[in-house]
Enzyme design. Sequence first.
Site, short mmCIF file in Angstrom:
data_model
loop_
_atom_site.label_atom_id
_atom_site.label_comp_id
_atom_site.label_asym_id
_atom_site.label_seq_id
_atom_site.Cartn_x
_atom_site.Cartn_y
_atom_site.Cartn_z
N ASP A 182 0.81 -1.22 0.00
CA ASP A 182 0.00 0.00 0.00
C ASP A 182 0.85 1.27 0.00
OD1 ASP A 182 -2.42 -1.31 -0.09
OD2 ASP A 182 -2.66 -1.37 2.08
N ASN A 228 -4.53 9.24 1.81
CA ASN A 228 -5.15 8.59 2.96
C ASN A 228 -5.58 9.58 4.04
OD1 ASN A 228 -5.11 6.00 2.02
ND2 ASN A 228 -3.48 5.28 3.36
N ASP A 267 -2.74 12.70 21.99
CA ASP A 267 -1.50 12.30 21.33
C ASP A 267 -1.46 12.80 19.90
OD1 ASP A 267 -0.47 11.03 23.51
OD2 ASP A 267 -0.90 9.00 22.83
N TYR A 320 -4.80 4.49 9.14
CA TYR A 320 -4.49 5.06 10.46
C TYR A 320 -5.77 5.46 11.19
CZ TYR A 320 -1.35 7.55 13.70
OH TYR A 320 -0.64 7.96 14.78
N ALA A 329 -5.97 9.05 21.26
CA ALA A 329 -5.75 9.06 22.71
C ALA A 329 -6.11 10.41 23.33
CB ALA A 329 -4.30 8.69 23.03
#
Length: 252
Positions: free
Chosen positions: A42, A112, A142, A155, A177
Site C-alpha cells: 500500500d 489517505n 496524542d 491510520y 488518545a
Amino acid sequence: MEKIAFVASEAPAAQEASAILTERYGTVPLEEAKVIVALGGDGFMLQTLHATQALPAPVYGMNRGTVGFLMNEYHEDDLLFRLAAAEEEVINPLSMVAYTTDGTRHEALAINEVSLLRAGPQAAKLRISVDGRLRLSELVCDGALVATPAGSTAYNYSAHGPILPIGSDVLALTAMAAFRPRRWRGALLPKSAKVVFDVIDPAKRPVMADADSRSVRNVVKVEIESRKDITHRILFDPGHGLEERLLQEQFV
C-alpha cells in the site's frame, strides 16, 4: 497489446515480479502508458499515485507487500484480461498547508490522511476550527487526523475512527488518545469542509504534521481541505473494488 508501464518497490518480491512481467508483457515509459501497474504494498501504491498524478493513465496495483488494501492479488497470467475488465475508482486527495515555528510554509497532498502527532513527551494541545468557526477550543491528545474515505481503514481505523463509504462526500476527523475532552471521539465533516488546527504552546508541546508519510516538524498551524480538482484513478478486479473492501472491513 496494452501499453503497460511496470513500476516496483525495492522489495525483492516486487523486483522479481517486475522482471517476470516485463519480460512477458513488455513495458513502456510512464508517459506513454495506457495503464500503470504498481508492484508492492500500500505504501508503494500511494507513492506511485503521487508520482504519476499528472499522467492520464490509471494505476493497477498487484500486491507484493503485506496488507495490500489498495492492491489486487498477484498473478502472472491473464494480466491483459484483468486490465480490460478492471473497475475504476476515482478519489480526491487532501491538501495540507503547514506553518512551522520559523514561519516556513509547507504544502503536501495526502490520499489517505493528514495527521498531527505530538513530537515530545507531553501531550499535544490543539485548537480546531472548521470553515472559519471555532469548534474545539482545546483538545489534549496524542494527535488528531483528517481522513478520506479511501484512507478511513488505515491510520484512522486504528485510532477508532469510522470507516467511510468510498462514494460518500464526507471526511473523518479523529482524535488519537484524547485526554480532554475525555469523551470526544471526533466528527464527520462534509467533504467541502476546511479544517484548521492551531497548536497551543508549540515550544513546550511540539507537534509534527504528516501527509501520507511526508512529515513536517514543529508546526504551529495546519490547514486541511479536499482537492476536488485533483483526481487519482485506481483500477481493481471486478467485485474487489474499494467500495466492497470498505464494506467487508466492517463485518470482519
